[in-house]
Design a protein around this motif. Structure first.
Motif, PDB file in Angstrom:
ATOM      1  N   GLU A   1      -6.589  32.260  27.071  1.00  0.00           N
ATOM      2  CA  GLU A   1      -6.499  30.922  27.485  1.00  0.00           C
ATOM      3  C   GLU A   1      -5.815  30.454  28.813  1.00  0.00           C
ATOM      4  O   GLU A   1      -6.424  29.594  29.737  1.00  0.00           O
TER       5      GLU A   1
ATOM      6  N   PRO B   1     -15.356  28.438  22.779  1.00  0.00           N
ATOM      7  CA  PRO B   1     -14.381  29.754  22.085  1.00  0.00           C
ATOM      8  C   PRO B   1     -14.997  30.831  21.656  1.00  0.00           C
ATOM      9  O   PRO B   1     -16.306  30.801  21.509  1.00  0.00           O
TER      10      PRO B   1
ATOM     11  N   GLY C   1      -7.754  28.421  16.568  1.00  0.00           N
ATOM     12  CA  GLY C   1      -8.294  26.852  16.581  1.00  0.00           C
ATOM     13  C   GLY C   1      -7.986  26.147  17.719  1.00  0.00           C
ATOM     14  O   GLY C   1      -7.114  26.221  18.397  1.00  0.00           O
ATOM     15  N   GLU C   2      -8.873  25.249  18.247  1.00  0.00           N
ATOM     16  CA  GLU C   2      -8.920  24.529  19.325  1.00  0.00           C
ATOM     17  C   GLU C   2      -8.638  25.030  20.904  1.00  0.00           C
ATOM     18  O   GLU C   2      -8.252  24.522  21.789  1.00  0.00           O
TER      19      GLU C   2
ATOM     20  N   ILE D   1     -10.579  23.617  23.671  1.00  0.00           N
ATOM     21  CA  ILE D   1     -10.094  22.508  24.061  1.00  0.00           C
ATOM     22  C   ILE D   1      -8.771  22.382  24.868  1.00  0.00           C
ATOM     23  O   ILE D   1      -8.547  21.917  25.647  1.00  0.00           O
ATOM     24  N   ARG D   2      -7.931  23.194  24.543  1.00  0.00           N
ATOM     25  CA  ARG D   2      -6.590  23.465  25.137  1.00  0.00           C
ATOM     26  C   ARG D   2      -7.005  23.887  26.600  1.00  0.00           C
ATOM     27  O   ARG D   2      -6.242  23.554  27.394  1.00  0.00           O
TER      28      ARG D   2
ATOM     29  N   LYS E   1      -8.585  21.113  28.698  1.00  0.00           N
ATOM     30  CA  LYS E   1      -7.422  20.138  29.115  1.00  0.00           C
ATOM     31  C   LYS E   1      -6.539  20.634  30.239  1.00  0.00           C
ATOM     32  O   LYS E   1      -6.123  20.036  31.166  1.00  0.00           O
TER      33      LYS E   1
END
Length: 167
Positions: free
Chosen positions: A103, A120, A126-127, A130-131, A134
């Motif tokens: 990430e 992903p 999970g997510e 999105i992390r 952002k």
């Protein structure tokens, strides 16, 4: 024997202006100063100074400053930061060239791309995408380069959205 450079390679001069010393002249001057100096320099340091005078320093990173060898493929070679967890995302550029990464490096790579996208991996937490998305919005492109940044393409997406630095 004098070697004459083509006119296109010669530095332009103005009336009354003398051309400055060449890189070779500077390197010779540095070498002479090193020989006349009372300082004891290592051969490595002396060569580094001469190469710097010729603007020919090696582009490689010193061995002791290299990032760890086992890093995700999204980590830029010049980025000294370690991975921030397992490989979790795929970052694609505008031409669908991609790299899988953690990430942390995924966000840094995405921030440095024009038209990049994040996806992903099947076993990602999970997510994760999105992390990364952002986080990339608040990271300046090529964040490991310490240089003044004022143009919009040099700022983070969030800085441009909020009107740039200082606002």
């Amino acid at each position: 024997m004098t070697i004459r450079r083509p006119a296109a390679e010669q530095a332009p001069t103005t009336v009354g202006a003398l051309p400055g010393p060449s890189d070779l002249d500077v390197a010779i001057s540095v070498a002479r100063q090193l020989l006349d100096s009372d300082q004891v320099l290592s051969l490595r340091e002396a060569l580094r100074l001469l190469l710097r005078a010729l603007d020919a320093e090696p582009r490689t990173v010193r061995e002791d400053a290299r990032p760890p060898a086992c890093r995700c493929s999204a980590a830029h070679p010049d980025d000294p930061t370690p991975c921030g967890g397992p490989v979790a995302v795929t970052i694609l550029d505008a031409h669908n060239g991609g790299a899988d990464g953690c990430e942390h490096h995924g966000a840094r790579l995405l921030a440095s791309l024009d038209g990049g996208r994040v996806y992903p991996l099947p076993d990602a937490p999970g997510e994760a995408a999105i992390r990364v998305f952002k986080a990339a919005a608040s990271i300046r492109p090529f964040p490991w380069i310490n240089a003044p940044r004022t143009r919009p393409e040099q700022l983070a997406h969030d800085e441009n959205r909020h009107g740039g630095e200082g606002q």
